[in-house]
Design an enzyme around this catalytic site. Structure first.
Site, PDB file in Angstrom:
ATOM      1  N   MET A 220       0.813  -1.041   0.017  1.00  0.00           N
ATOM      2  CA  MET A 220       0.068  -0.197   0.085  1.00  0.00           C
ATOM      3  C   MET A 220       0.798   1.152  -0.159  1.00  0.00           C
ATOM      4  O   MET A 220       1.528   1.387   1.111  1.00  0.00           O
ATOM      5  CB  MET A 220      -0.945  -0.026   1.142  1.00  0.00           C
ATOM      6  CG  MET A 220      -1.546   1.364   1.450  1.00  0.00           C
ATOM      7  SD  MET A 220      -2.861   1.361   2.856  1.00  0.00           S
ATOM      8  CE  MET A 220      -2.290   0.286   3.957  1.00  0.00           C
ATOM      9  N   PRO A 221       0.885   1.967  -1.112  1.00  0.00           N
ATOM     10  CA  PRO A 221       1.769   3.235  -1.066  1.00  0.00           C
ATOM     11  C   PRO A 221       1.024   4.046  -0.286  1.00  0.00           C
ATOM     12  O   PRO A 221      -0.121   4.372  -0.319  1.00  0.00           O
ATOM     13  CB  PRO A 221       1.596   3.630  -2.397  1.00  0.00           C
ATOM     14  CG  PRO A 221       1.265   2.397  -3.419  1.00  0.00           C
ATOM     15  CD  PRO A 221       0.507   1.446  -2.515  1.00  0.00           C
ATOM     16  N   PHE A 222       1.923   4.896   0.523  1.00  0.00           N
ATOM     17  CA  PHE A 222       1.331   6.059   1.274  1.00  0.00           C
ATOM     18  C   PHE A 222       2.438   7.158   1.004  1.00  0.00           C
ATOM     19  O   PHE A 222       3.582   7.102   1.154  1.00  0.00           O
ATOM     20  CB  PHE A 222       1.680   5.700   2.898  1.00  0.00           C
ATOM     21  CG  PHE A 222       1.098   6.740   3.838  1.00  0.00           C
ATOM     22  CD1 PHE A 222      -0.224   6.699   4.113  1.00  0.00           C
ATOM     23  CD2 PHE A 222       1.966   7.752   4.296  1.00  0.00           C
ATOM     24  CE1 PHE A 222      -0.500   7.721   5.233  1.00  0.00           C
ATOM     25  CE2 PHE A 222       1.784   8.703   5.038  1.00  0.00           C
ATOM     26  CZ  PHE A 222       0.379   8.655   5.540  1.00  0.00           C
TER      27      PHE A 222
ATOM     28  N   THR B  92      -5.396   1.359  -3.244  1.00  0.00           N
ATOM     29  CA  THR B  92      -4.492   0.995  -2.124  1.00  0.00           C
ATOM     30  C   THR B  92      -3.557   2.339  -1.769  1.00  0.00           C
ATOM     31  O   THR B  92      -2.745   2.296  -0.947  1.00  0.00           O
ATOM     32  CB  THR B  92      -3.523   0.025  -2.599  1.00  0.00           C
ATOM     33  OG1 THR B  92      -2.686   0.342  -3.699  1.00  0.00           O
ATOM     34  CG2 THR B  92      -4.324  -1.314  -2.591  1.00  0.00           C
TER      35      THR B  92
ATOM     36  N   ARG C  26      -2.737   5.842  -0.461  1.00  0.00           N
ATOM     37  CA  ARG C  26      -3.154   6.905   0.681  1.00  0.00           C
ATOM     38  C   ARG C  26      -2.385   8.107   0.424  1.00  0.00           C
ATOM     39  O   ARG C  26      -0.908   8.089   0.178  1.00  0.00           O
ATOM     40  CB  ARG C  26      -2.761   6.082   1.960  1.00  0.00           C
ATOM     41  CG  ARG C  26      -3.363   4.647   2.212  1.00  0.00           C
ATOM     42  CD  ARG C  26      -4.915   5.033   2.226  1.00  0.00           C
ATOM     43  NE  ARG C  26      -5.574   3.724   2.665  1.00  0.00           N
ATOM     44  CZ  ARG C  26      -6.399   2.882   1.924  1.00  0.00           C
ATOM     45  NH1 ARG C  26      -5.951   3.054   0.411  1.00  0.00           N
ATOM     46  NH2 ARG C  26      -6.614   1.753   2.160  1.00  0.00           N
TER      47      ARG C  26
END
Length: 64
Positions: free
Chosen positions: A1-3, A38, A40
């Site tokens: 999940m890229p944040f 995915t 954020r």
């Protein structure tokens, strides 16, 4: 999940921040081949009195 954490000086409009979230999310999704669901994004807004450059705040630099 890229944040993705973005720090900016406060003062942008809600519309500008919405566009930033949209554009960054879609770019990261495309580049990383990650589902958009995915991705954020967190925007941290800092007052100009709390951001310093070369020994003085941006507020001070802008109000000379």
């Amino acid at each position: 999940m890229p944040f993705i954490n973005i720090t900016i000086i406060e003062g942008r409009t809600a519309e500008q921040k919405e566009k930033l979230i949209y554009e960054v999310s879609h770019t990261v999704s495309e580049v990383l081949d990650a589902s958009i669901e995915t991705v954020r994004v967190c925007i941290n807004e800092i007052p100009s009195t709390h951001w310093g450059i070369a020994g003085e705040s941006i507020y001070q630099r802008n109000n000379k």
